[in-house]
Design an enzyme around this catalytic site. Sequence first.
Site, PDB file in Angstrom:
ATOM      1  N   HIS A 145      28.253 -41.657   3.812  1.00 20.49           N
ATOM      2  CA  HIS A 145      27.124 -41.889   4.723  1.00 20.49           C
ATOM      3  C   HIS A 145      27.594 -41.872   6.178  1.00 20.49           C
ATOM      4  O   HIS A 145      26.923 -41.354   7.055  1.00 20.49           O
ATOM      5  CB  HIS A 145      26.443 -43.223   4.394  1.00 20.49           C
ATOM      6  CG  HIS A 145      25.852 -43.259   3.013  1.00 20.49           C
ATOM      7  ND1 HIS A 145      25.063 -42.253   2.527  1.00 20.49           N
ATOM      8  CD2 HIS A 145      25.952 -44.171   1.997  1.00 20.49           C
ATOM      9  CE1 HIS A 145      24.692 -42.537   1.283  1.00 20.49           C
ATOM     10  NE2 HIS A 145      25.229 -43.695   0.937  1.00 20.49           N
ATOM     11  N   ASP A 198      21.150 -34.585   1.560  1.00 17.10           N
ATOM     12  CA  ASP A 198      21.694 -35.123   0.307  1.00 17.10           C
ATOM     13  C   ASP A 198      23.155 -34.728   0.117  1.00 17.10           C
ATOM     14  O   ASP A 198      23.603 -33.708   0.631  1.00 17.10           O
ATOM     15  CB  ASP A 198      20.833 -34.606  -0.860  1.00 17.10           C
ATOM     16  CG  ASP A 198      21.041 -35.439  -2.115  1.00 17.10           C
ATOM     17  OD1 ASP A 198      21.480 -36.601  -2.000  1.00 17.10           O
ATOM     18  OD2 ASP A 198      20.764 -34.913  -3.212  1.00 17.10           O
ATOM     19  N   LEU A 203      12.749 -32.114  21.687  1.00 15.92           N
ATOM     20  CA  LEU A 203      12.667 -32.175  20.231  1.00 15.92           C
ATOM     21  C   LEU A 203      12.135 -33.538  19.767  1.00 15.92           C
ATOM     22  O   LEU A 203      12.569 -34.578  20.260  1.00 15.92           O
ATOM     23  CB  LEU A 203      14.085 -31.958  19.670  1.00 15.92           C
ATOM     24  CG  LEU A 203      14.291 -32.219  18.195  1.00 15.92           C
ATOM     25  CD1 LEU A 203      13.606 -31.138  17.368  1.00 15.92           C
ATOM     26  CD2 LEU A 203      15.783 -32.266  17.869  1.00 15.92           C
TER      27      LEU A 203
HETATM   28  C1  IPE Z   1      16.638 -38.262  -1.443  1.00 20.25           C
HETATM   29  O1  IPE Z   1      17.919 -38.285  -1.935  1.00 20.25           O
HETATM   30  C2  IPE Z   1      16.475 -39.303  -0.421  1.00 20.25           C
HETATM   31  C3  IPE Z   1      17.239 -39.134   0.820  1.00 20.25           C
HETATM   32  C4  IPE Z   1      17.970 -38.107   1.136  1.00 20.25           C
HETATM   33  C5  IPE Z   1      17.106 -40.200   1.739  1.00 20.25           C
HETATM   34  P1  IPE Z   1      18.283 -39.023  -3.285  1.00 20.25           P
HETATM   35  O2  IPE Z   1      19.711 -38.726  -3.534  1.00 20.25           O
HETATM   36  O3  IPE Z   1      17.906 -40.445  -3.216  1.00 20.25           O
HETATM   37  O4  IPE Z   1      17.328 -38.308  -4.312  1.00 20.25           O
HETATM   38  P2  IPE Z   1      17.438 -38.191  -5.883  1.00 20.25           P
HETATM   39  O5  IPE Z   1      17.556 -39.580  -6.419  1.00 20.25           O
HETATM   40  O6  IPE Z   1      18.671 -37.404  -6.179  1.00 20.25           O
HETATM   41  O7  IPE Z   1      16.198 -37.498  -6.289  1.00 20.25           O
HETATM   42  C1  IPE Z   2      21.901 -38.846   0.655  1.00 22.09           C
HETATM   43  O1  IPE Z   2      23.099 -38.841  -0.007  1.00 22.09           O
HETATM   44  C2  IPE Z   2      21.739 -40.087   1.466  1.00 22.09           C
HETATM   45  C3  IPE Z   2      20.739 -40.995   0.926  1.00 22.09           C
HETATM   46  C4  IPE Z   2      20.046 -40.823  -0.152  1.00 22.09           C
HETATM   47  C5  IPE Z   2      20.509 -42.194   1.663  1.00 22.09           C
HETATM   48  P1  IPE Z   2      23.274 -39.527  -1.402  1.00 22.09           P
HETATM   49  O2  IPE Z   2      23.781 -40.918  -1.186  1.00 22.09           O
HETATM   50  O3  IPE Z   2      22.060 -39.435  -2.241  1.00 22.09           O
HETATM   51  O4  IPE Z   2      24.443 -38.659  -2.004  1.00 22.09           O
HETATM   52  P2  IPE Z   2      24.593 -38.203  -3.493  1.00 22.09           P
HETATM   53  O5  IPE Z   2      23.354 -37.456  -3.859  1.00 22.09           O
HETATM   54  O6  IPE Z   2      24.768 -39.439  -4.300  1.00 22.09           O
HETATM   55  O7  IPE Z   2      25.806 -37.352  -3.462  1.00 22.09           O
HETATM   56 MG    MG Z   3      21.462 -37.979  -3.599  1.00 19.55          MG
END
Ligand code: IPE
Ligand code: IPE
Ligand code: MG
Length: 634
Positions: free
Chosen positions: A413, A396, A508
Amino acid sequence: MGSCVRNAPICRPPRPTRRRPQQCAAADPSRNGGAPVPGILTQAAIDDPALRAAYLHCRRTVRRDDPVEYSIMQLMPPLLRPACWAMWAAFSAADDLADAPAGTTATRTAQLKAWTTALEDELTAGHSDDPVRRALIDTMHRWRLDLADLRLSFATLDGDTRGRHLHTWEQWSVWVGDSNLSWATQSMTLLARAGIPVPVWLRRKDSYQRYLDGLYLTDTLTDLAQDLARGELNLPTQVLDQFPDAADHLTARHWSPAAGALIAHLTGQARRWLDQPGLTSTLHPGPAELLSTATRLFHARLDAVQAAGPALLSRPAVPAPFVRWRILARARTRGALAWRLTPLSATPHGSSPGYALPRQTRPPSKFQPPAPHPSGARPPTIPASRMPRHVAVIMDGNGRWATQRGLPRHEGHRAGAEGATRDVICGAAEIGLAHLTLYAFSTENWKRDTEEIAFLFESIRNQLRTYANDKEELGIRIRWAGSAVGLPQDLIEELLQAELRTRHRTGLCVTVCINYGGRDELTRAAAQLARAAAAGDIDPDHVSDTDLARHLTWPDTPDVDLLWRTGGEQRISNFLLWQAAYAELHFTDTNWPDIDRRDLWQAITEYSVRQRRHGAAPAADSSKDGTVAHRACH
Ligand code: IPE
Ligand code: IPE
Ligand code: MG
């Protein structure tokens, strides 16, 4: 005993029917497949005269050399048949070069290389003067097929020219899968491209892999005489050892009780593999009819093998023409009805030049440790009993990382995928982790805007290609967990192909969770249990947690030991709700793009000194220096 055979090079994959036919083609009801061939080409929008001639050349070749496969192709919807002819003809052309009776290993290898290099060049140019390659190039473009599967087959054929030793059925199965994968996979892809729902689970099913093994083993038995004439016996040592002297007798073309017993055993084995209960039960009637017709035809071939006895050593075992006729006549009627019930919903792309595919530059090499981290850091030494078996990561913070830098979210990303994900995978391999599960897209992430989602999918595709095609040496196996519903078909295809291409790797295991939700996975598992209960297969009063776990996507994966979330949030966000029931949680503030393998090692180090109790009382003898007893856990 039998060692001369077992040490002999095994030079070609046993794939369906490469013998010259002895069937009575005139009696074959599939000869014209119910529609005139020029009409089929017109229907498939193949208008260019030279291209039509190229497809007709492929069709002639397949019908002449591989009539059983040709009959099965004629059960495909007419629109897809030319593509089937082209793919099979290309595969056969390469196989014939690898198998050429005249010449040395070096000349066979060189000829195969010249053919495949020409194909790569011509794919980039969008044109070939060779009729088979010309039709294939057109097919690849029309149906947006990927050359990767064919490349795998070519690479396997190339390996076969240099000799190969197979010891176990498992090795044999991987080998036939690799050499034949292109055909089975591309046919499925073709159906999916045409809008025929071929469920994604089919190719992952063990029963489907076993079924394919049954087809190939049948083919080996049918063509035994041809293989023996080349001094080959395409069977693993594992089975030859069970029948002392049988291999020597067969290669000497001597029919003995031992040889007969081996053939009877293999015939039974092939029949058991072909009969996979439930394989077609929830399939669209079209593919279901294809599979069940192939099963009937291959059983008829096994009947012919059994009936042949000693004659098997001198000529291929071929079912009587009327037997084939009976099977195919019925199949054609049922197949035509099945396709009429669900008309194709997609049409081919149309032919155009300039279709380019990336070249495969790096040949697969030996398993190696990944390149070290640029800082020179080495993984910590963790006692084996303290190593987690399974680390799951919620990656995240990509969006925040980008926003903090004034960049669009998708740059976060990109940075996360190209930097952190790659490096953490290397770090996991380097420290010797068995399972790494990465949360890449949740069932809730559909709430994001379509551009961001499209970018995420594109970056997943790029990652898959890197690991499935180019990083053989790391031994990394890729698997996917998540729902297919809503995902683009081409992404599903790539995921399944990455799984298939890496399934033999033993390093892995990286499970990527895409369109994954813990609740969704559990709901689907519950639905399957309910189905089993309704069918009377399980007693609802005796359902255990292991019964439910059996229906999770990857039931053999160990529970999550360590669940790590980056980016500062401290929640699970619907990740691995079942598998992480007793996971140690680890939260770090750094956003994912700034993570590298050293953070993973730190997480593992911290995990290694935690006390895990799984509900037991703390051990009485905790040592004074802060480390603890680990009675109930590691
Ligand atoms: C969780 O992250 C999903 C992934 C890392 C793919 P999110 O950013 O979507 O989760 P929430 O919305 O903060 O809970
Ligand atoms: C995690 O990073 C990737 C996915 C959920 C796909 P985020 O896109 O949720 O990044 P934040 O949480 O908005 O910073
Ligand atoms: Mg997120």
